[in-house]
Scaffold this active site. Structure first.
Site, PDB file in Angstrom:
ATOM      1  N   PHE A 143       0.861  -1.184   0.000  1.00  0.00           N
ATOM      2  CA  PHE A 143       0.000   0.000   0.000  1.00  0.00           C
ATOM      3  C   PHE A 143       0.909   1.251   0.000  1.00  0.00           C
ATOM      4  O   PHE A 143       1.864   1.312   0.768  1.00  0.00           O
ATOM      5  CB  PHE A 143      -0.895  -0.023   1.238  1.00  0.00           C
ATOM      6  N   ASP A 225       3.057  -5.072   8.028  1.00  0.00           N
ATOM      7  CA  ASP A 225       1.803  -4.314   7.985  1.00  0.00           C
ATOM      8  C   ASP A 225       0.672  -5.343   7.933  1.00  0.00           C
ATOM      9  O   ASP A 225       0.492  -6.020   6.919  1.00  0.00           O
ATOM     10  CB  ASP A 225       1.784  -3.402   6.746  1.00  0.00           C
ATOM     11  N   TYR A 250      -9.974  -0.022  11.514  1.00  0.00           N
ATOM     12  CA  TYR A 250     -11.295   0.198  10.905  1.00  0.00           C
ATOM     13  C   TYR A 250     -11.666  -0.825   9.849  1.00  0.00           C
ATOM     14  O   TYR A 250     -12.731  -0.742   9.257  1.00  0.00           O
ATOM     15  CB  TYR A 250     -11.371   1.603  10.288  1.00  0.00           C
ATOM     16  N   LYS A 251     -10.769  -1.789   9.596  1.00  0.00           N
ATOM     17  CA  LYS A 251     -11.067  -2.783   8.559  1.00  0.00           C
ATOM     18  C   LYS A 251     -11.753  -3.986   9.220  1.00  0.00           C
ATOM     19  O   LYS A 251     -12.887  -3.887   9.644  1.00  0.00           O
ATOM     20  CB  LYS A 251      -9.777  -3.166   7.825  1.00  0.00           C
ATOM     21  N   ARG A 398     -12.616  -5.732  -5.439  1.00  0.00           N
ATOM     22  CA  ARG A 398     -12.340  -6.502  -4.211  1.00  0.00           C
ATOM     23  C   ARG A 398     -13.667  -6.904  -3.561  1.00  0.00           C
ATOM     24  O   ARG A 398     -14.564  -6.073  -3.371  1.00  0.00           O
ATOM     25  CB  ARG A 398     -11.515  -5.670  -3.219  1.00  0.00           C
TER      26      ARG A 398
END
Ligand SMILES: Cc1ncc(COP(=O)(O)O)c(C=O)c1O
Length: 438
Positions: A143, A225, A250-251, A398
């Site tokens: 990312f 990560d 938050y995922k 996704r």
């Protein structure tokens, strides 16, 4: 695929495993079947974007409401009299997360954002390297913020990224091979290796144990990560000897938009001075002495920087209660069953859609990358039909069937909508966008 009225729904009677009734049967078997009641997804949607933003849970809402009430009734005394005391939120969330990570509570803290935590820990470990000009190995598909932060930390030390940043290439732009990472470690002899556990776009899962062991044998520090694996893939950070890790709240952790991120520092490194010191990482026993010299807190907590955002912490702390009654191995088993099911449907019914995620369970995270040349417009059409996916350029849709609130039946409907869109060219009514989209 068409849903006939008796629920025996698909266009291929020859494959009974891919009918809607079969999806319902599979749902009855799921360990997490009852947990969905605790989540609220947007009305009339199939919410398969929880790898980007997890939905609201009862626990998260209750956590926020409790802090609002404490704020109303306790005012500033909430810092010490809240439940938990607000001042301890980062550490208490760390305690709740530790079992998900295979770590001890004092090695884990919720703090800052993921990007800030990368700055903080990459900087800290760069300072701990013996080399005059330490080098960092990253992968090409990480990312972007990970790369920005690593480059920023190199430059802040007067190091030239052209010399000190080493990148493992991905020839197919989808997968990063463990063999290629090991070859790069052999050739580049990095001081620090920083990689994603699951690639954000393709959903490929890297072998944390293998790479950590290889890099450590080569004398490098290893950081991960875990943004796309924490909460959905079991971790064993202590057992695997990982040096440090960061992740988003938050995922899969469903802590709410922009909530606190987290970090892990192996206890071997508790003595390292934080590269980004701040008063919230000062020892709580002396924090309010307000001395000019930083007195680092014990454990990972010293890498906190500024005041914990209490409302945000409250929702994350509350959201983690869904893990109280489930085993991570059941979460993983249900997640794999759902992604398997999606992959099977795509293989059986779609000619123009390619699964970009590895087929092997050990190499798959919690989401599936569906590749289509018109992925942007297709994803817009899906969203308009209530299928909440996201698009990642140039060709990836996704789909994240999080077993906490997505069922096989939902996945069947996601596939049915996709099939209908492609069959009718409904996506051609949309305009392709130029860049990043949520
Ligand atoms: C792998 C990965 N790392 C880091 C981030 C960014 O984290 P933050 O914006 O919380 O700093 C993301 C965001 O999606 C991500 O996918």
């Amino acid at each position: 695929m068409a849903d006939d009225s008796d629920g025996n729904a698909n266009g291929d009677a020859g494959d009974p495993n891919l009918d809607l009734a079969d999806a319902r049967d599979r749902d009855a078997e799921r360990a997490l079947a009852g947990v969905a009641r605790e989540f609220t997804t947007p009305p009339d949607t199939y919410y398969v974007d929880g790898n980007s933003l997890g939905p609201l849970s009862d626990g998260a809402a209750a956590g926020i409401e409790r802090v609002v009430e404490e704020w109303r009734t306790l005012g500033i005394d909430g810092w010490t009299a809240g439940e938990p005391p607000w001042v301890e939120f980062g550490e208490r969330i760390g305690d709740r997360l530790a079992p998900l990570l295979g770590a001890q509570g004092r090695e884990v803290v919720a703090a800052n954002s993921t990007t800030v935590n990368i700055h903080a820990l990459v900087g800290t470990f760069l300072d701990a390297c013996d080399a005059d000009e330490p080098t960092v190995l990253v992968d090409e598909l990480n990312f972007p913020t990970d790369r920005y932060a690593v480059v920023g930390q190199l430059e802040a030390r007067g190091l030239d990224p052209a010399d000190c940043l080493k990148v493992v290439a991905s020839p197919d732009q989808r997968i990063v091979g463990e063999n290629d990472i090991e070859a790069a470690i052999d050739v580049e002899d990095p001081d620090l290796v920083f990689l994603p556990s699951v690639l954000y776009k393709s959903g490929q899962r890297l072998d944390v144990e293998r790479i950590t062991s290889y890099a450590k044998d080569a004398g490098a520090y290893v950081g991960w990560d875990l943004a796309h694996s924490v909460g959905i893939v079991p971790h064993h950070l202590d057992e695997h000897g990982v040096d440090f890790a960061v992740w988003c709240g938050y995922k899969y952790l469903n802590g709410g938009p922009g909530t606190l991120a987290g970090l892990y520092v192996n206890e071997r490194h508790f003595d390292l001075s934080p590269a980004l010191p701040g008063w919230w990482g000062n020892d709580p026993d002396t924090r309010f002495d307000l001395e000019p010299v930083h007195d680092p807190a014990p454990g990972a907590a010293r890498h906190q920087i500024g005041t914990v955002p209490v409302l945000s912490a409250a929702s994350l702390h509350g959201a983690l209660s869904v893990y109280d009654d489930v085993e991570m191995r059941d979460v993983r088993a249900d997640s794999l069953a759902l992604t398997d099911y999606l992959v099977d449907l795509v293989d059986a019914y779609f000619e123009d859609v390619t699964v970009g995620t590895p087929r092997e369970h050990s190499r798959r995270g919690g989401h599936v990358a569906l590749e289509h040349p018109d992925a942007d417009r297709v994803s817009q059409a899906l969203k308009d039909r209530g299928v909440v996916v996201d698009y990642r350029p140039p060709n990836v849709i996704r789909v994240c069937p999080n077993p906490f609130y997505v069922t096989h039946e939902d996945v069947w409907h996601v596939a049915a909508e996709l099939h209908d869109i492609l069959d009718s060219d409904a996506h051609e009514a949309y305009t392709a966008r130029s860049g990043g989209v949520t």
